[in-house]
Write a protein that holds these residues in place. Sequence first.
Motif, mmCIF file in Angstrom:
data_model
loop_
_atom_site.group_PDB
_atom_site.id
_atom_site.type_symbol
_atom_site.label_atom_id
_atom_site.label_comp_id
_atom_site.label_asym_id
_atom_site.label_seq_id
_atom_site.Cartn_x
_atom_site.Cartn_y
_atom_site.Cartn_z
ATOM 1 N N TYR A 165 29.347 39.758 31.370
ATOM 2 C CA TYR A 165 30.063 39.234 32.542
ATOM 3 C C TYR A 165 29.196 38.207 33.266
ATOM 4 N N ASP A 166 27.954 38.598 33.551
ATOM 5 C CA ASP A 166 27.049 37.747 34.319
ATOM 6 C C ASP A 166 26.886 36.387 33.654
ATOM 7 N N TYR B 99 30.247 34.236 33.320
ATOM 8 C CA TYR B 99 30.649 33.662 34.607
ATOM 9 C C TYR B 99 29.717 32.532 35.029
ATOM 10 N N ARG B 100 28.385 32.715 34.855
ATOM 11 C CA ARG B 100 27.445 31.719 35.389
ATOM 12 C C ARG B 100 27.298 30.481 34.494
ATOM 13 N N GLN C 185 30.728 28.116 35.789
ATOM 14 C CA GLN C 185 31.280 28.720 37.009
ATOM 15 C C GLN C 185 32.663 28.172 37.351
ATOM 16 N N SER D 152 37.762 32.193 36.848
ATOM 17 C CA SER D 152 37.961 33.116 37.969
ATOM 18 C C SER D 152 37.326 34.457 37.602
ATOM 19 N N PHE D 153 37.167 35.332 38.601
ATOM 20 C CA PHE D 153 36.606 36.664 38.330
ATOM 21 C C PHE D 153 37.489 37.392 37.312
ATOM 22 N N THR E 278 37.144 36.120 33.810
ATOM 23 C CA THR E 278 35.883 36.554 33.201
ATOM 24 C C THR E 278 36.007 37.998 32.714
ATOM 25 N N TYR E 279 36.595 38.880 33.545
ATOM 26 C CA TYR E 279 36.817 40.265 33.086
ATOM 27 C C TYR E 279 37.683 40.290 31.826
#
Lengths: 429, 212
Positions: free
Chosen positions: B115-116, B119-120, B128, B131-132, B135-136
């Motif tokens: 995830y980290d 997302y980054r 980046q 969206s959250f 990413t999930y």
Amino acid sequence: MKKNKKNEVSNFKKINRRDLIIGASSIGAISLAPKKLLSEEANPENLPPNLPEWTQYLGDGVDVNPYGMPSEFEGHVIRRNVEWLTASAESSVNFTPLQDLEGFVTPNGLCFERHHGGVSVINPQDFRLMINGLVDREMIFTLDDLKRFPQTNKFYFLECAANGGMEWKGSQLNGCQYTFGMVHNVQYTGVKLSDLLLETGLKEKAKWVLAEGSDSSGMTRSIPIEKILDDCIIAWAMNGEALRPEQGYPARLVVPGWEGNMWVKWIRRLEFGDKPYMTREETSKYTDLLTSGKARMFTWVMDAKSVITSPSPEKPILSKGLHQLRGLAWSGRGKIKRVDISIDGGKNWKTAQLHSPVLSKSLTRFTLPFEWNGEELLLQSRAIDETNYVQPTISELQKIRGVNSIYHNNSIATWLVSKNGKVDNVRLG
Amino acid sequence: MSGLVRWILSFSLIIFLVNSTIASERKFNLGQIANKEEVDGWDIDVRPDGLGAPIGSGTALFGEEIYTEQCAACHGDFGEGADRWPALVGGEDSLASHDPEKTTGSYWPYASTMYDYIYRAMPYGVAQSLSFDETYQIVAYLLYMSDIIEEDFVLSDKNIGEIEMPNRDGFLLPDPRPDIINTQGNPCMSNCQVSTNIIGKARDIDVTPEDE
């Protein structure tokens, strides 16, 4: 009459030379990818008793080169990359031309590059360093703030943990640059983190720091607090001038003696926590896979290592007689204590001369004079650091770690000098 | 100054001193205090225990579409990798072999790291931008392709710290180096028993770039 004739010739030459200057400067503009081939032979017109033109005519004025560049005849001294190594040049590496360098300082423009998302371009006005997490005060610093703290100036080597990584299974790349060139050594100017943290305070539970870059890879590594407080620096200058963009301008983390990946460039944030963050780099990448299928994690220190930079595959021996063997040694555990040289593949050794300054966690220059009479040589160098650690052979490392660990290959290399003076990277066994 | 005022002042000084041993004083008065909004904007990391995971969720079912759109060009439709870009799926039981394949499924010890990192830093070159929830979804789809979760499993900030990755126990700590025998600083100097047969030459491998 004779004099006049000479003047005519001179004027003619002068015009030509002007053309040459223009030509040279346009070459100079693209000279970062230069292949300016040196002529093999000297021009007899420039040798005694003749008068070379540079002795007779004016050279460039002080207004020609506001920022000086190396001589056009040094165009071969460049960083080089291995295209097939990586999928894209923005997440890749190039190598320092160690074979062409002297002393122990690496010139800024020749320091190897390793990026994971290309070189970020940052206006220093837009730089901010955030410190958050388990601190008394979460704070933000500008570059100007950082420069107002007490300052430190230190020489340190920076070595990629994967330096020599292509050589685990056998000799693969035929060059000093490609097998040892993921290292450089500069003087850093910056603020010690132990000083910076006096401003934020630290909570007792703070045991780990997440260092985060602002580049498009968002580079992140976890670093234990003991190391951070011991000797880590936020640096904004290298070798007396601002960091180069490819080295993290305007500011980067300096983690002396530890693997280069942790020296986060374009630093934007330090977060303090009670556990490691287990980032992509420290789990899936900079871990050392053993034959058992298990991998070592958090192998931070760069063990003692050395390399003979000349003779080397790029620096063949061109004539019989006296030569100066040259090389570099370094250790992440402290100072280099001794370097031994063998010319017979490790059977017999002679101790080389170390050149001052011999600094902790810094490249150290060594030399050893030798006579060459056209015989075959198997050259090796072996570093010993102040902890008495002796640089190992590749078979010693392979016995313990196998051949798949990629990182931390600090073994002794062998250069075969053939009877014609050519030099090859070879593996003994 | 009345005795009472003096008493109050000295009392508050004591309070101040007691406080300063808990929260240190600023030594140089440089820099600014960061506000919550500033910290929240940059503090994007997610730890193995799920600390830092932003509120959101996703399933592999929904992840397939966004994966195909945003990731498959480099990592392949099934995470098998394309050209020189890395494979994300496969490589089970390969780590002890001659040709280990280190993928998120075979090697990565924590789902939080997926995830980290995604997302980054992903998609490569447009960091980046997910969206959250997206990413999930992508992480769920990758975990599903590696047979770690079911297709309808709802991955979220609540459970990302509990996903059991196959290679969770594949890492050794602490660093055992120096791991070589000779750490006494007195190696053999003459007539050393070493083999000096040449068993390989880089020139013969012929993969070294040449100057044009």
